[in-house]
Motif scaffolding. Structure first.
Motif, mmCIF file in Angstrom:
data_model
loop_
_atom_site.group_PDB
_atom_site.id
_atom_site.type_symbol
_atom_site.label_atom_id
_atom_site.label_comp_id
_atom_site.label_asym_id
_atom_site.label_seq_id
_atom_site.Cartn_x
_atom_site.Cartn_y
_atom_site.Cartn_z
ATOM 1 N N VAL A 183 0.835 -1.211 0.000
ATOM 2 C CA VAL A 183 0.000 0.000 0.000
ATOM 3 C C VAL A 183 0.867 1.256 0.000
ATOM 4 O O VAL A 183 0.597 2.223 -0.735
ATOM 5 C CB VAL A 183 -0.942 -0.014 1.218
ATOM 6 N N ALA A 184 1.925 1.258 0.832
ATOM 7 C CA ALA A 184 2.797 2.436 0.898
ATOM 8 C C ALA A 184 3.505 2.677 -0.434
ATOM 9 O O ALA A 184 3.613 3.823 -0.893
ATOM 10 C CB ALA A 184 3.826 2.242 2.015
ATOM 11 N N ALA A 185 3.971 1.614 -1.068
ATOM 12 C CA ALA A 185 4.653 1.768 -2.353
ATOM 13 C C ALA A 185 3.705 2.302 -3.414
ATOM 14 O O ALA A 185 4.073 3.174 -4.215
ATOM 15 C CB ALA A 185 5.248 0.430 -2.793
ATOM 16 N N MET A 186 2.468 1.826 -3.427
ATOM 17 C CA MET A 186 1.505 2.307 -4.405
ATOM 18 C C MET A 186 1.182 3.776 -4.175
ATOM 19 O O MET A 186 1.019 4.547 -5.127
ATOM 20 C CB MET A 186 0.236 1.463 -4.304
ATOM 21 N N ALA A 187 1.117 4.184 -2.904
ATOM 22 C CA ALA A 187 0.860 5.590 -2.593
ATOM 23 C C ALA A 187 2.020 6.468 -3.058
ATOM 24 O O ALA A 187 1.805 7.568 -3.600
ATOM 25 C CB ALA A 187 0.626 5.758 -1.093
ATOM 26 N N ILE A 188 3.254 5.984 -2.856
ATOM 27 C CA ILE A 188 4.413 6.745 -3.312
ATOM 28 C C ILE A 188 4.428 6.868 -4.829
ATOM 29 O O ILE A 188 4.694 7.945 -5.385
ATOM 30 C CB ILE A 188 5.707 6.079 -2.805
ATOM 31 N N VAL A 189 4.138 5.777 -5.508
ATOM 32 C CA VAL A 189 4.115 5.803 -6.977
ATOM 33 C C VAL A 189 3.045 6.770 -7.481
ATOM 34 O O VAL A 189 3.289 7.571 -8.396
ATOM 35 C CB VAL A 189 3.864 4.382 -7.522
ATOM 36 N N TYR A 190 1.876 6.725 -6.876
ATOM 37 C CA TYR A 190 0.799 7.633 -7.301
ATOM 38 C C TYR A 190 1.180 9.085 -7.020
ATOM 39 O O TYR A 190 0.903 9.974 -7.823
ATOM 40 C CB TYR A 190 -0.492 7.281 -6.583
ATOM 41 N N GLY A 191 1.836 9.323 -5.855
ATOM 42 C CA GLY A 191 2.249 10.683 -5.538
ATOM 43 C C GLY A 191 3.290 11.207 -6.510
ATOM 44 O O GLY A 191 3.213 12.368 -6.955
ATOM 45 N N LEU A 192 4.271 10.379 -6.856
ATOM 46 C CA LEU A 192 5.283 10.805 -7.824
ATOM 47 C C LEU A 192 4.675 11.006 -9.212
ATOM 48 O O LEU A 192 5.050 11.935 -9.938
ATOM 49 C CB LEU A 192 6.400 9.767 -7.895
ATOM 50 N N THR A 199 3.505 4.870 -14.681
ATOM 51 C CA THR A 199 4.350 3.722 -15.012
ATOM 52 C C THR A 199 5.828 4.030 -14.785
ATOM 53 O O THR A 199 6.570 3.219 -14.217
ATOM 54 C CB THR A 199 4.121 3.292 -16.464
ATOM 55 N N MET A 200 6.275 5.210 -15.224
ATOM 56 C CA MET A 200 7.674 5.586 -15.032
ATOM 57 C C MET A 200 8.002 5.717 -13.544
ATOM 58 O O MET A 200 9.076 5.309 -13.091
ATOM 59 C CB MET A 200 7.961 6.897 -15.765
ATOM 60 N N ALA A 201 7.080 6.284 -12.769
ATOM 61 C CA ALA A 201 7.295 6.378 -11.332
ATOM 62 C C ALA A 201 7.368 4.990 -10.706
ATOM 63 O O ALA A 201 8.188 4.732 -9.814
ATOM 64 C CB ALA A 201 6.179 7.204 -10.693
ATOM 65 N N GLY A 202 6.517 4.078 -11.174
ATOM 66 C CA GLY A 202 6.540 2.714 -10.655
ATOM 67 C C GLY A 202 7.845 2.011 -10.960
ATOM 68 O O GLY A 202 8.390 1.290 -10.106
ATOM 69 N N VAL A 203 8.378 2.206 -12.148
ATOM 70 C CA VAL A 203 9.658 1.588 -12.514
ATOM 71 C C VAL A 203 10.772 2.123 -11.616
ATOM 72 O O VAL A 203 11.637 1.365 -11.145
ATOM 73 C CB VAL A 203 9.965 1.851 -13.999
ATOM 74 N N ALA A 204 10.768 3.435 -11.360
ATOM 75 C CA ALA A 204 11.803 4.026 -10.512
ATOM 76 C C ALA A 204 11.707 3.507 -9.074
ATOM 77 O O ALA A 204 12.721 3.134 -8.465
ATOM 78 C CB ALA A 204 11.674 5.553 -10.537
ATOM 79 N N VAL A 205 10.501 3.484 -8.521
ATOM 80 C CA VAL A 205 10.320 2.998 -7.149
ATOM 81 C C VAL A 205 10.694 1.519 -7.052
ATOM 82 O O VAL A 205 11.326 1.083 -6.079
ATOM 83 C CB VAL A 205 8.869 3.235 -6.688
ATOM 84 N N THR A 206 10.327 0.739 -8.054
ATOM 85 C CA THR A 206 10.682 -0.681 -8.060
ATOM 86 C C THR A 206 12.188 -0.876 -8.047
ATOM 87 O O THR A 206 12.714 -1.737 -7.317
ATOM 88 C CB THR A 206 10.072 -1.371 -9.290
ATOM 89 N N ALA A 207 12.907 -0.089 -8.838
ATOM 90 C CA ALA A 207 14.371 -0.218 -8.897
ATOM 91 C C ALA A 207 14.997 0.111 -7.544
ATOM 92 O O ALA A 207 15.888 -0.605 -7.069
ATOM 93 C CB ALA A 207 14.928 0.700 -9.980
ATOM 94 N N VAL A 208 14.527 1.180 -6.907
ATOM 95 C CA VAL A 208 15.104 1.586 -5.621
ATOM 96 C C VAL A 208 14.821 0.544 -4.542
ATOM 97 O O VAL A 208 15.719 0.119 -3.803
ATOM 98 C CB VAL A 208 14.553 2.961 -5.201
ATOM 99 N N LEU A 209 13.568 0.107 -4.434
ATOM 100 C CA LEU A 209 13.201 -0.839 -3.385
ATOM 101 C C LEU A 209 13.835 -2.213 -3.624
ATOM 102 O O LEU A 209 14.227 -2.886 -2.663
ATOM 103 C CB LEU A 209 11.684 -0.972 -3.309
ATOM 104 N N THR A 210 13.938 -2.618 -4.870
ATOM 105 C CA THR A 210 14.578 -3.902 -5.165
ATOM 106 C C THR A 210 16.046 -3.880 -4.757
ATOM 107 O O THR A 210 16.566 -4.865 -4.187
ATOM 108 C CB THR A 210 14.452 -4.238 -6.657
ATOM 109 N N GLY A 211 16.729 -2.772 -5.021
ATOM 110 C CA GLY A 211 18.117 -2.648 -4.589
ATOM 111 C C GLY A 211 18.239 -2.687 -3.073
ATOM 112 O O GLY A 211 19.168 -3.307 -2.529
ATOM 113 N N ALA A 212 17.305 -2.042 -2.370
ATOM 114 C CA ALA A 212 17.337 -2.070 -0.903
ATOM 115 C C ALA A 212 17.106 -3.481 -0.375
ATOM 116 O O ALA A 212 17.761 -3.915 0.586
ATOM 117 C CB ALA A 212 16.283 -1.113 -0.349
ATOM 118 N N VAL A 213 16.198 -4.214 -0.993
ATOM 119 C CA VAL A 213 15.927 -5.590 -0.565
ATOM 120 C C VAL A 213 17.151 -6.459 -0.768
ATOM 121 O O VAL A 213 17.517 -7.268 0.109
ATOM 122 C CB VAL A 213 14.710 -6.156 -1.326
ATOM 123 N N ARG A 214 17.809 -6.321 -1.900
ATOM 124 C CA ARG A 214 19.006 -7.120 -2.159
ATOM 125 C C ARG A 214 20.120 -6.756 -1.182
ATOM 126 O O ARG A 214 20.889 -7.625 -0.750
ATOM 127 C CB ARG A 214 19.470 -6.903 -3.607
#
Length: 216
Positions: free
Chosen positions: A154-163, A177-192
């Motif tokens: 939910v938080a990630a979707m809110a951030i993507v919508y806000g961006l 979509t572009m905001a979602g790709v950027a957020v996905t890249a950042v969070l995926t790197g943090a998870v790894r």
């Protein structure tokens, strides 16, 4: 051509157009019904075949008896089918339907055929929250960190919508979509990164991301 002669021709053309439209809708409806019936049969067939798959070989006769002539826990093969494989097959159907519905809802709400939980950061947000729960809070049970996954999505979707809605101009599917790709890249790197720092968290995240129907 006189107006009184042209009017009947126009009315006839309009009527033929309406009839053609109705016929086309019926054809499309029949095609969709056939597709749905075919897909339903495929799901039933796959669920049936899954009853034979497992570490313990079970014959077709045992599966049939387990479904229609269950003898109780005294028969080990029937117990395996009834106690493990049937619930697993039913859960797989429910989970698959839920995932498909989630993807369809996101596409409809975003008005974007590329609206996918993976692209829009929903999966990455859930993974990041689970990484925090496992790596820093020490949670290991699925029932303990599933709420973290929901909150992270939910938080990630809110951030993507806000961006996607920030800045000048109205919000568009491309911006989201572009905001979602950027957020996905950042969070995926943090998870790894969390997984590399904490091997136990890495193992738990790997199992969570792959998923399993065993014991569910």
């Amino acid at each position: 051509m006189p107006a009184d002669l042209a009017a009947p021709d126009t009315a006839r053309d309009d009527a033929l157009g309406v009839v053609s439209a109705h016929a086309g809708n019926r054809r499309h409806g029949s095609t969709y019904a056939l597709w749905w019936c075919g897909l339903a049969l495929v799901v039933v067939l796959l669920a049936w075949l899954s009853l034979f798959v497992g570490a313990r070989p079970v014959s077709a006769t045992q599966v049939w008896d387990a479904l229609f002539a269950y003898a109780g826990s005294s028969d080990r093969d029937q117990e395996v089918v009834v106690g493990y494989r049937i619930p697993r097959a039913l859960l797989a159907v429910v989970v698959g339907a839920a995932l498909g519905m989630a993807g369809s809802l996101i596409q409809r709400l975003m008005r974007n055929p590329l609206g996918d939980p993976q692209i829009l950061g929903v999966n990455a947000g859930a993974s990041f929250a689970v990484a925090i729960a496992v790596g820093f809070l020490g949670l290991t049970s699925m029932w303990s960190y599933i709420w973290f996954a929901f909150a992270g999505a939910v938080a990630a979707m809110a951030i993507v919508y806000g961006l996607g809605s920030a800045g000048r101009g109205r919000i568009t599917p491309v911006r989201v979509t572009m905001a979602g790709v950027a957020v996905t890249a950042v969070l995926t790197g943090a998870v790894r990164g969390i997984g590399l720092l904490n091997p136990d968290a890495f193992d738990a995240l790997r199992i969570w991301e792959v998923g399993s129907l065993v014991g569910r």
